[in-house]
Every structure is written in C-alpha cells, then in structure tokens.
Motif scaffolding. Sequence first.
Motif, PDB file in Angstrom:
ATOM      1  N   ARG A   4      54.881  15.268 -72.983  1.00 59.70           N
ATOM      2  CA  ARG A   4      55.602  16.461 -72.551  1.00 59.70           C
ATOM      3  C   ARG A   4      55.572  17.576 -73.588  1.00 59.70           C
ATOM      4  NH1 ARG A   4      59.499  12.628 -73.747  1.00 59.70           N
ATOM      5  NH2 ARG A   4      61.017  13.184 -75.384  1.00 59.70           N
ATOM      6  N   HIS A   5      55.271  17.228 -74.873  1.00 58.76           N
ATOM      7  CA  HIS A   5      55.199  18.268 -75.898  1.00 58.76           C
ATOM      8  C   HIS A   5      53.769  18.742 -76.154  1.00 58.76           C
ATOM      9  CE1 HIS A   5      59.385  17.671 -76.693  1.00 58.76           C
ATOM     10  NE2 HIS A   5      59.194  16.391 -77.003  1.00 58.76           N
ATOM     11  N   LYS A   6      52.810  18.225 -75.390  1.00 57.37           N
ATOM     12  CA  LYS A   6      51.414  18.609 -75.571  1.00 57.37           C
ATOM     13  C   LYS A   6      51.221  20.052 -75.084  1.00 57.37           C
ATOM     14  CE  LYS A   6      46.700  17.122 -74.481  1.00 57.37           C
ATOM     15  NZ  LYS A   6      45.887  16.114 -73.752  1.00 57.37           N
ATOM     16  N   PRO A   7      50.510  20.905 -75.850  1.00 62.79           N
ATOM     17  CA  PRO A   7      50.337  22.304 -75.427  1.00 62.79           C
ATOM     18  C   PRO A   7      49.623  22.386 -74.072  1.00 62.79           C
ATOM     19  CG  PRO A   7      49.665  22.008 -77.716  1.00 62.79           C
ATOM     20  CD  PRO A   7      49.901  20.640 -77.161  1.00 62.79           C
ATOM     21  N   VAL A   8      50.065  23.310 -73.232  1.00 61.94           N
ATOM     22  CA  VAL A   8      49.446  23.518 -71.918  1.00 61.94           C
ATOM     23  C   VAL A   8      48.172  24.342 -72.097  1.00 61.94           C
ATOM     24  CG1 VAL A   8      49.759  24.563 -69.633  1.00 61.94           C
ATOM     25  CG2 VAL A   8      51.680  23.435 -70.777  1.00 61.94           C
ATOM     26  N   PRO A   9      47.041  23.939 -71.506  1.00 69.56           N
ATOM     27  CA  PRO A   9      45.821  24.754 -71.598  1.00 69.56           C
ATOM     28  C   PRO A   9      46.061  26.162 -71.066  1.00 69.56           C
ATOM     29  CG  PRO A   9      45.347  22.599 -70.656  1.00 69.56           C
ATOM     30  CD  PRO A   9      46.830  22.700 -70.736  1.00 69.56           C
ATOM     31  N   TYR A  10      45.367  27.128 -71.680  1.00 71.20           N
ATOM     32  CA  TYR A  10      45.591  28.522 -71.307  1.00 71.20           C
ATOM     33  C   TYR A  10      45.273  28.770 -69.832  1.00 71.20           C
ATOM     34  CZ  TYR A  10      45.196  33.582 -71.151  1.00 71.20           C
ATOM     35  OH  TYR A  10      45.351  34.894 -70.815  1.00 71.20           O
ATOM     36  N   SER A  11      44.195  28.167 -69.318  1.00 68.10           N
ATOM     37  CA  SER A  11      43.825  28.374 -67.919  1.00 68.10           C
ATOM     38  C   SER A  11      44.913  27.862 -66.977  1.00 68.10           C
ATOM     39  CB  SER A  11      42.499  27.669 -67.617  1.00 68.10           C
ATOM     40  OG  SER A  11      42.603  26.275 -67.890  1.00 68.10           O
ATOM     41  N   LEU A  12      45.538  26.724 -67.346  1.00 72.17           N
ATOM     42  CA  LEU A  12      46.607  26.192 -66.511  1.00 72.17           C
ATOM     43  C   LEU A  12      47.840  27.086 -66.581  1.00 72.17           C
ATOM     44  CD1 LEU A  12      47.769  23.992 -64.720  1.00 72.17           C
ATOM     45  CD2 LEU A  12      48.361  22.695 -66.784  1.00 72.17           C
ATOM     46  N   TRP A  13      48.150  27.565 -67.791  1.00 73.88           N
ATOM     47  CA  TRP A  13      49.289  28.480 -67.931  1.00 73.88           C
ATOM     48  C   TRP A  13      49.069  29.751 -67.119  1.00 73.88           C
ATOM     49  CZ3 TRP A  13      49.387  33.489 -69.796  1.00 73.88           C
ATOM     50  CH2 TRP A  13      50.647  34.043 -69.976  1.00 73.88           C
ATOM     51  N   GLU A  14      47.839  30.286 -67.165  1.00 76.95           N
ATOM     52  CA  GLU A  14      47.524  31.497 -66.426  1.00 76.95           C
ATOM     53  C   GLU A  14      47.684  31.273 -64.924  1.00 76.95           C
ATOM     54  OE1 GLU A  14      44.220  34.653 -67.517  1.00 76.95           O
ATOM     55  OE2 GLU A  14      43.367  33.039 -66.305  1.00 76.95           O
ATOM     56  N   ALA A  15      47.253  30.107 -64.436  1.00 79.48           N
ATOM     57  CA  ALA A  15      47.397  29.794 -63.010  1.00 79.48           C
ATOM     58  C   ALA A  15      48.870  29.686 -62.627  1.00 79.48           C
ATOM     59  CB  ALA A  15      46.649  28.501 -62.684  1.00 79.48           C
ATOM     60  N   GLN A  16      49.672  29.070 -63.511  1.00 76.88           N
ATOM     61  CA  GLN A  16      51.102  28.960 -63.247  1.00 76.88           C
ATOM     62  C   GLN A  16      51.754  30.335 -63.165  1.00 76.88           C
ATOM     63  OE1 GLN A  16      52.333  26.509 -66.490  1.00 76.88           O
ATOM     64  NE2 GLN A  16      51.863  24.570 -65.448  1.00 76.88           N
ATOM     65  N   GLN A  17      51.385  31.219 -64.099  1.00 75.72           N
ATOM     66  CA  GLN A  17      51.937  32.566 -64.086  1.00 75.72           C
ATOM     67  C   GLN A  17      51.528  33.320 -62.826  1.00 75.72           C
ATOM     68  OE1 GLN A  17      54.134  33.850 -66.431  1.00 75.72           O
ATOM     69  NE2 GLN A  17      54.140  31.685 -66.997  1.00 75.72           N
ATOM     70  N   ALA A  18      50.300  33.097 -62.396  1.00 76.46           N
ATOM     71  CA  ALA A  18      49.826  33.759 -61.174  1.00 76.46           C
ATOM     72  C   ALA A  18      50.656  33.333 -59.972  1.00 76.46           C
ATOM     73  CB  ALA A  18      48.343  33.446 -60.945  1.00 76.46           C
ATOM     74  N   ARG A  19      50.972  32.058 -59.900  1.00 70.85           N
ATOM     75  CA  ARG A  19      51.782  31.585 -58.774  1.00 70.85           C
ATOM     76  C   ARG A  19      53.189  32.191 -58.821  1.00 70.85           C
ATOM     77  NH1 ARG A  19      48.954  26.663 -59.727  1.00 70.85           N
ATOM     78  NH2 ARG A  19      50.618  25.901 -61.080  1.00 70.85           N
ATOM     79  N   ILE A  20      53.727  32.315 -60.046  1.00 66.56           N
ATOM     80  CA  ILE A  20      55.063  32.908 -60.182  1.00 66.56           C
ATOM     81  C   ILE A  20      55.059  34.364 -59.728  1.00 66.56           C
ATOM     82  CG2 ILE A  20      56.825  33.596 -61.858  1.00 66.56           C
ATOM     83  CD1 ILE A  20      56.004  31.112 -63.498  1.00 66.56           C
TER      84      ILE A  20
END
Length: 433
Positions: A4-20
């Motif tokens: 749970r403390h592993k850094p999130v890949p940038y591409s995954l973070w970007e996709a999450q932000q897009a959904r938000i």
Amino acid sequence: MSNRHKPVPYSLWEAQQARIVLAASKRLNWRRWTLPEQVEHLLSLYGPLPLIEARLGEQSALTAFYRHCLHEKQGPWRDQCAGLLRGLAQKRTELLWRPELAPALAAVAKCMPHRCRQLADWHPRSRNPFRQLESLVRHLFDQYGDVPAWLINSWTAGRLHDGLDVAALTVHLGRGEALRTFPGLPVPLSRKTEHYLRLAPAGYTFLHALRYAQLAARDQLGWLGPVLDSRLGRCLGRDDEFWLRVVDFFAAAPMVDPYQLGPVCDWIHQKRTVGLGDEQAQPGFSLKGRSMHSLLAHTAQWHQHLSQAARRPPEPSLTLSTSWEPLPVPDFAGGGKFPVRITQLRTYGELLTEGRSLRHCVASYLDACRRGRSGIFSLTLNGTRTVTLEVQANRTVVQARGLFNRRPNDEEALWVQRWAAHNRLLVPRHLLS
C-alpha cells in the motif's frame, strides 16, 4: 509485506485523475456558455492532454484548440494565441466552432508579430468558417491583396506544410517580396516561372502550382494533366530539372499517348534509383541517344517482368503473404447487392495479382506500402478488377489506373468520388477529368 506504500506509476495516477475530472465535468456544461466565457475557461486550464480531454471531451472544439494553441506553449507564443482567441471570441466568429481549423489558427497566432493590420479591424462578411479564415489571413498578412489564391486555400485545406512553410510564405508575399527570394523554396525559380506560379488556379497544392508554372513557362501547359498524373505530380526532388527534360522529350515526340508519361517515369525512376533485374542502379541515366519507341518497349518489358515476379521474389525473405500495416482508410461497398467494391491491398501477393490482372507496375509500390507512404486500393465492378488506386499517407488519391494504365471511365470515376467523399479523401481535379 503490504504494497500500500508503493509509489503509484505516473500513467496510472494520470488515468485516475482523468476519471476524477471526467466525473466533475459532467456537472460543468460549458457548451451553454458564450464564446468569450468558453475562451476564458480554456485559457485557465493547465495540465496534460488526457486531463483536458476528460474535462472538455476528447472530440470537442475546445480540446482541439487547447491541443494546438495552448498545450506546451510558453511565453510570447502562448500570449499571442490567447490574444487571437479572445479577439475572435469577441467577433463571435464561427472559426472557434470548427476543431479542424485549430492548427491554422495556431499558425495565425505564431505569425501575429508580422501582421500588417490589426485583428480589431477585421470584420467577417460570411458565415462560412473556411471563407472567414481566408478573409482573416488576407486581412492580417496580405498587405497588397496579391497573395495567390492557391496559397490562401492551403490554410483552409490543412496544407500548412505542403512541401514548404505555407504560413511563412504567406507573410513573405504579403509584404510585397518576390516569390523567388523566399528562402524555403525547394527549387530555384526563374522570373518567368514565378510569374506563372502566381497565376496558378485556386485549390492547387504547392507542387501542382509549381508544375503548372514550369509547364506554362515552357509553353507546354497542355501536358499538365499527364504530368500531374505521373510521379512528377507526387514528389519533388533535387533532380527536378532532369524530369522536366523527360517531359520535353515526350512533348517533342510525334503521335505519342501523353498518359504513357507516367509509366515511363516509373521505369526511369526504378532504373536510376533501384536498378532493373540484375543491373545496378544508374543515377546518371540520360535520355541522350534514346528514342521514344525504345523507352516504351523497355517500360512494357519491365511490366512483364513485374507480372512474373511471383516466381522470382526480389528478396529472399519476401513471400506472397508478406504484409504491412494498412492505411487507416476503410474499404467500400456500394451499388445494388454491393457489386462495387474498393478494397485495400495488404499483401505482396495481392499487389502481384492486381498488376497481372491490369497489366501495370503496381507491384513496384511494395516499398512505399511497407514504409506507410502509400496504400494501394483495387476497384472491382461485379467481381472484375477495373481500376487501381494509390492513396498517400496524407489521404490524397494520387493515382487511378485501369487496364494498361488507362484512365477511369465515367462510371468508375463516379464510384471513386463517392468512396473518397465517404472517407474524406482529397481527389485532385486532374485525376478523374
């Protein structure tokens, strides 16, 4: 151990932000805003394209203008784009409703420091956005009103890099400078050629306008159709003067079919750059001492050799099933019970079959297909192959040839035009006339 403390890949973070952002954008109906409000909202946005597309809609006009006019633009260029968009919004022009015009408006903004008039003094006289763009370009950059119509048309046709920098050439000519002094010309121009280049018909590409001028300066304008139908109408190289001498050679020959120019030019190009059979390429190939009869005979022998290429593949690894990535142009079917089909050829074996059926050299376009420069299509009527079509990567139909390189008849030309219109392909005027 927990991840749970592993850094999130940038591409995954970007996709999450897009959904938000997409979820939030459903509550933001910017399409009901006025144009000035839409522009101000657009100028307030920052971030990667996926986030902007999620917020504004991937296919929306605002997204297109952000992508071309604002994304990754810094300093004066971004300020110029912002000033242009604000000015057009105040004019309530239809230009801002057409996403396909976004690249042209970005080029207008980049050239704004070289304008000869102010944007505030421009008043659109038409509701047609393409005519508005032509009017805007002439108002801002054409000080004396003599920039050629074909050059202005290039802005609306999306040909801003049509063998040269169209925007820079427009600014150059708009100041009253000589066309032949433009530093970006691919070939030198004489005064006579420059004169005719300014008179080329509207709707021509730069290359077609140049061919028009070159032939008019040689008093050979009657050869314009065959020249544009040949490789001279598709490419411009350092040896351009040699190819003009080939046209002179044809024009001086009595009783020769003008449309044999295209096949002969293909044979000469193969001989100069690749070689024929076991022969090495001959870059210094010359027409000196040759007759028209010998050129036509050699071209016919080459076509026959290509039709037999299935038994002698040019590469050890080449097979009939060798394929490539096709152009993104869908196949076509029409007529009662679909007797008309236009299908893209996707394998070397299909090229060979097409060439053998219609007795032409389409198999020589193998390399162009594999490199993605061209796509070859076959038009069949009631199951019979009738016309071979070449479409270049810029979605322009540059060749249409039937049996023994004949031109399409009226029925075939009608189906080609319907297919091109359905897929938004450009068909030059000379091709089917």
